[in-house]
Every structure is written in C-alpha cells, then in structure tokens.
Design a protein around this motif. Structure first.
Motif, PDB file in Angstrom:
ATOM      1  N   ASP A  67       0.855  -1.187   0.000  1.00  0.00           N
ATOM      2  CA  ASP A  67       0.000   0.000   0.000  1.00  0.00           C
ATOM      3  C   ASP A  67       0.898   1.246   0.000  1.00  0.00           C
ATOM      4  OD1 ASP A  67      -1.798   1.996   0.333  1.00  0.00           O
ATOM      5  OD2 ASP A  67      -2.804   1.144   2.076  1.00  0.00           O
ATOM      6  N   LEU A  68       1.144   1.777  -1.179  1.00  0.00           N
ATOM      7  CA  LEU A  68       2.087   2.888  -1.316  1.00  0.00           C
ATOM      8  C   LEU A  68       1.522   4.222  -0.821  1.00  0.00           C
ATOM      9  CD1 LEU A  68       3.601   2.168  -4.862  1.00  0.00           C
ATOM     10  CD2 LEU A  68       4.522   1.528  -2.635  1.00  0.00           C
ATOM     11  N   ASN A  69       0.206   4.338  -0.753  1.00  0.00           N
ATOM     12  CA  ASN A  69      -0.401   5.626  -0.422  1.00  0.00           C
ATOM     13  C   ASN A  69      -0.506   5.875   1.078  1.00  0.00           C
ATOM     14  OD1 ASN A  69      -0.808   6.379  -3.126  1.00  0.00           O
ATOM     15  ND2 ASN A  69      -2.636   5.107  -3.254  1.00  0.00           N
ATOM     16  N   THR A  70      -1.060   4.902   1.809  1.00  0.00           N
ATOM     17  CA  THR A  70      -1.337   5.144   3.230  1.00  0.00           C
ATOM     18  C   THR A  70      -0.083   5.115   4.100  1.00  0.00           C
ATOM     19  OG1 THR A  70      -1.756   2.786   3.626  1.00  0.00           O
ATOM     20  CG2 THR A  70      -3.643   4.157   2.999  1.00  0.00           C
ATOM     21  N   ALA A  71       0.975   4.469   3.634  1.00  0.00           N
ATOM     22  CA  ALA A  71       2.150   4.326   4.500  1.00  0.00           C
ATOM     23  C   ALA A  71       3.404   4.945   3.901  1.00  0.00           C
ATOM     24  CB  ALA A  71       2.398   2.841   4.797  1.00  0.00           C
ATOM     25  N   LEU A  72       3.241   5.846   2.941  1.00  0.00           N
ATOM     26  CA  LEU A  72       4.408   6.466   2.311  1.00  0.00           C
ATOM     27  C   LEU A  72       4.889   7.618   3.197  1.00  0.00           C
ATOM     28  CD1 LEU A  72       6.073   6.083  -0.244  1.00  0.00           C
ATOM     29  CD2 LEU A  72       4.655   7.811  -1.354  1.00  0.00           C
ATOM     30  N   GLN A  73       5.955   7.397   3.945  1.00  0.00           N
ATOM     31  CA  GLN A  73       6.506   8.391   4.858  1.00  0.00           C
ATOM     32  C   GLN A  73       7.937   8.723   4.428  1.00  0.00           C
ATOM     33  OE1 GLN A  73       5.995   7.651   9.040  1.00  0.00           O
ATOM     34  NE2 GLN A  73       4.111   6.466   8.731  1.00  0.00           N
ATOM     35  N   PRO A  74       8.118   9.791   3.684  1.00  0.00           N
ATOM     36  CA  PRO A  74       9.441  10.119   3.131  1.00  0.00           C
ATOM     37  C   PRO A  74      10.541  10.220   4.187  1.00  0.00           C
ATOM     38  CG  PRO A  74       7.755  11.458   2.094  1.00  0.00           C
ATOM     39  CD  PRO A  74       7.081  10.728   3.213  1.00  0.00           C
ATOM     40  N   LYS A  75      10.235  10.817   5.349  1.00  0.00           N
ATOM     41  CA  LYS A  75      11.256  10.978   6.379  1.00  0.00           C
ATOM     42  C   LYS A  75      11.742   9.621   6.878  1.00  0.00           C
ATOM     43  CE  LYS A  75      12.147  12.919  10.979  1.00  0.00           C
ATOM     44  NZ  LYS A  75      11.570  13.625  12.146  1.00  0.00           N
ATOM     45  N   LEU A  76      10.806   8.711   7.144  1.00  0.00           N
ATOM     46  CA  LEU A  76      11.178   7.386   7.635  1.00  0.00           C
ATOM     47  C   LEU A  76      11.920   6.595   6.561  1.00  0.00           C
ATOM     48  CD1 LEU A  76       9.204   5.075   9.932  1.00  0.00           C
ATOM     49  CD2 LEU A  76       9.991   4.135   7.771  1.00  0.00           C
ATOM     50  N   LEU A  77      11.415   6.646   5.335  1.00  0.00           N
ATOM     51  CA  LEU A  77      12.071   5.925   4.240  1.00  0.00           C
ATOM     52  C   LEU A  77      13.475   6.471   3.995  1.00  0.00           C
ATOM     53  CD1 LEU A  77       9.088   5.676   1.735  1.00  0.00           C
ATOM     54  CD2 LEU A  77      10.012   3.835   3.148  1.00  0.00           C
TER      55      LEU A  77
END
Length: 313
Positions: free
Chosen positions: A60-70
């Motif tokens: 699920d790329l939308n609900t869990a896409l967190q740039p800072k964490l990634l």
C-alpha cells in the motif's frame, strides 16, 4: 516479555524447521550438491524475482508512504553497509569480504521484520512495513550485488562489470518492474497472479532447504570466527547504531519500533542464493544465516524490552 519472545519464536521456528529439513534430506541422500546448485539457480533467476514483484505489487504505497522514515532507513542502510565494508577491509580476508559484508547488513525483513511489525502494530505495521520492504528490497539487492561483484571470483571488478551485475540482477529487475504496476495500480489477470503466487511460495522453503543441505560442521568450524563477527554486527552493533540514530532523529512509537525490527532482523536467505550464484563462499553465507537467526531471537527481545521500558515505543 514472554509474549514478545513467543511472537519471535513463532516467526523464526519455521525458518529453522526448513533449515533442519535440508540437513536431514542431505543426510538421507535425498538431495545432493547438484540439486542445491540447480535449485538455488531456480530461486535466484525465477521464483525470488516473482516473489519480490508480488510483494511490491501488493504494498500500500499511499497510506504508509513516509518520506522521512524511508529516507532515514535508506541512510542507515548505506551507513551500515559502509561500516561493515570498512571493517571487512581491515579484518576480513579479501576472498570472504563480499559474503561477510552482505551477511552483516542484509536483513530478512520480508519475512521476520514484516511479520513482527504486523504482530506488534497490526494493519499499520503491515502497511508501513510493506512500503518500507520495497525500499529494503531495492537497496539491499543493489548494495549486495555491488559488494559481491567487487570480490566475486567469477567477475572482474570494473565499473562496467559492477554496473552490469546490478542492472541485470534478477532480484533487482523483479523490484524495478513492479514499481510502475504498484504506483499506477495496474492489475494483473487473476490467473497470472495465482501462477505467480505458486512460484513465489517455492522461494523460501526451497532456499532454506538448500541452505540446510549446504551446512557442514567442518564449514561451520572453519567460518566460525568470521560468521560470528558478521552475525554480531548484523543483530547487535548495527541495529543499536541504527535505532539510536532513529531516536536522535525524533522517531518514536510505532515508527521507532518498526525501524528497530527491520534493523535487527537476521540475515536474509537471499544472501546465500546470491553468494552461490556468483561463486562466492556460500557456506560462510549459510553459517551467518543460521547464527543470526539464533542470535536475533535474543537481541530482538532485549531491544524491544529496552524500548518499551523507556516508553519510546
């Protein structure tokens, strides 16, 4: 504490079951070196790329896409990789450096990290862990292909040869091919998905059986110091540094917990498959996988206890 240990054991026990099955089948003469060679080639070139493709496709790329964490995870992965490589240059024989570095930084996040994240944080853990898993797959396979190409006895370590080994790596191709499908939500026919899942389900049992069949007491004794050193780096030193860095960057709660679980995961079975595919010391790779799987059961529980005791997750 006991509940956390039970969850960890429930995830790692099937891994050991397949490893010991490989040992038993080898003893009974049901598998031999030719089988291991053919099976690992099948896993590397066919079933594992399909498994990775489907893993990215279903994330699920939308609900869990967190740039800072990634971004932090990618930074920590590269730093850990470089630290392991620097240590290997200083302390590890040249022929073993590629396998050592890969074993010291590459975690089994697709199974153990994701399973524990889901167990502790439910759907949020599954969603965030699945998206993080996509970055894991791409970064781990690229860095592994790089270091193995540099030290592989079957490859010349030129810029072109290393670039080619990364670009043509079947595992990386599986991930890169899946990204547009996942991003634009391109569906596949049901029969294609089902056939792919059949192939994907072959991957882990077959890889683990091959690892078990490749293990020997003599090889474990010969690679004991190197395997233990790489294992301690994988499940103790690098997770401690990565988690401390995440804490300093301000991560708390589920995000910090999931980062820790991904950092502390034992070495991935794919490291054995890749080592054997390029003609490196796959017995050392197998020993590191076994040791990290054993040690991670301790370090995971200890780390979670400390983080929960401090109220940080």
């Amino acid at each position: 504490m006991f509940a956390i240990f039970s969850e960890t054991f429930a995830v790692t026990a099937p891994v050991f079951a397949m490893l010991f099955l490989g040992v038993l089948l080898k003893r009974l003469g049901q598998v031999d070196a030719a089988f291991v060679s053919t099976a690992t080639a099948l896993v590397f070139n066919v079933s594992m790329p399909v498994m990775l493709f489907l893993a990215i496709l279903h994330a699920d790329l939308n609900t869990a896409l967190q740039p800072k964490l990634l971004g932090y995870f990618l930074l920590a992965t590269v730093v850990g990789f470089l630290l392991a490589w620097a240590w290997a240059i200083w302390r590890v024989p040249k022929a073993e450096r590629g396998v050592y570095v890969q074993g010291a930084f590459r975690g089994n996040n697709g199974i153990i990290g994701l399973a524990l994240a889901t167990s502790l944080y439910g759907d949020y853990g599954l969603s965030l862990g699945g998206v993080l898993g996509g970055l894991v797959i791409l970064s781990y396979n690229t860095l592994s292909a790089l270091v193995l190409a540099v030290y592989s006895p079957q490859a010349k370590a030129t810029v072109w040869s290393i670039s080619k080994s990364i670009i043509t790596n079947p595992l990386i191709l599986g991930v890169v091919t899946a990204i547009p499908f996942a991003y634009w939500k391109i569906g596949l026919p049901a029969w294609v998905t089902t056939s792919g899942e059949y192939l994907a389900q072959l991957t882990l049992p077959l890889a683990l059986i091959c690892i078990g069949a490749s293990l020997s007491l003599a090889a474990l004794r010969e690679s004991g110091v190197l395997a233990l050193s790489a294992s301690l780096m994988k499940v103790l030193w690098l997770p401690a540094l990565g988690t401390l860095g995440a804490f300093m960057f301000g991560f708390r709660g589920a995000e910090l917990g999931i980062l820790f679980l991904f950092f502390v995961s034992p070495t991935a079975a794919a490291s054995f498959v890749m080592a054997k595919a390029v003609g490196s010391n796959y017995q050392l790779a197998a020993a590191i996988i076994v040791l990290t799987t054993l040690l991670a059961a301790i370090s995971t529980n200890l780390g979670l206890f400390i983080l929960q005791w401090g109220g940080w997750i």
